[in-house]
Design a protein around this motif. Structure first.
Motif: not given
Ligand code: ATP
Length: 294
Positions: A219-232
């Protein structure tokens, strides 16, 4: 161990037009390019570029031999990629001067897979291998059932979202991979929150907002960040993520280690134009230092 990808192979045909055509209008394109795509091909290339042995089970038509050759160049085994009498799956992508697009997709050979070929392919699968499929072929459930019976982990990417296809797969999937829109569509269709679904694990990709992993057993949930980039170009970000995630799991990484690596690979992909052809290799991902400012 091997990743068995039952999946689609599409030729993506891009046409640049002054405007999108009106009914009955004939327009000359100012530019044309062709790329390798299809969710199966993208995931297979990502998993192979991510370092895993990959068998792609599917089909191309007589017009698709260049795609078979390119998949092999990217390290995907195409021994079980049949050559069908049907035209290859393809997408006609028209893009106007403002970047608006219009897309026609034809499933072709992807939707005409033969049960006997699936049986032959999966007769080679071994316990501990991983099976992955999406919704751009026929026979997903049949493939997943064989995979399960042979002791493979079954991973299902519920895209493109089709409620009946997804319902058929829920009780056979060990891991479900969805984007945020698909997660909402699934909740509306089933009336169940993701954590209440009958699968052991769920990964929800959230674009630039990262990834949520739900372990339904605890029942556990874990969030992971995206790697910040300028999307093309974000096309294929989800497939790159899934292929890299499976490659990581295949070489024994935990979910906690495999998810950030897959998110880094997907972020590097969104800095490049293209789909399968733009998926980075593991060494590129490992040595890439993302820009500090995104
Ligand atoms: P697509 O259909 O375009 O292949 P998707 O909708 O299935 O993608 P997303 O959730 O958009 O999947 O993206 C998958 C993963 O790729 C995200 O969880 C994130 O890690 C990475 N990603 C996507 N877009 C971006 C972005 N703009 N910046 C950084 N990472 C991104």
């Amino acid at each position: 161990m091997t990743i068995w990808c039952l999946g689609s192979v599409n030729a993506d045909h891009f046409y640049r037009l002054p405007h999108l055509p009106a009914p009955g209008e004939t327009l000359a394109a100012s530019d044309y390019s062709r790329g390798l795509g299809g969710k199966g091909a993208n995931m297979a290339v990502a998993a192979a570029r991510g370092g895993a042995p990959v068998e792609l089970v599917g089909a191309v038509g007589p017009d698709g031999l260049w795609m078979k050759a390119r998949l092999a160049d990217y390290g995907v085994s195409v021994r079980h990629l049949a050559e069908s009498a049907e035209a290859s799956g393809h997408a006609i992508i028209s893009v106007d001067a403002a970047g608006e697009n219009q897309i026609t997709i034809y499933g072709g050979a992807n939707r005409a897979l033969e049960p006997a070929r699936i049986d032959t392919a999966f007769a080679e699968a071994r316990e501990g291998d991983i099976f992955v499929c999406q919704n751009e072929t026929n026979l997903q459930r049949a493939g997943a059932d064989i995979a399960r019976s042979r002791g493979l982990r079954v991973v299902y990417a519920a895209a493109p979202f089709e409620v009946e296809a997804v319902r058929k797969m829920l009780d056979v999937a060990d891991l479900l991979v969805l984007n945020a829109v698909e997660a909402r569509q699934l909740q509306e269709a089933t009336g169940l929150a993701p954590e209440a679904l009958p699968v052991a694990g769920i990964v929800i990709t959230l674009g630039a907002d990262g990834v949520r992993w739900i372990d339904t057993k605890t029942g556990q949930s874990r969030d992971f960040p995206a790697v910040a980039v300028t999307a093309v170009d974000t096309t294929g970000a989800g497939d790159t993520f899934t292929g890299y995630l499976l490659a990581g799991l295949d070489r024994g990484l935990s979910m906690e280690a495999a998810i950030p690596l897959a998110a880094k690979a997907a972020a590097l992909k969104v800095t490049r134009r293209g789909t399968a052809d733009a998926i980075p290799s593991l060494s590129e991902v490992e040595t890439w230092a993302p820009p500090a400012h995104g």
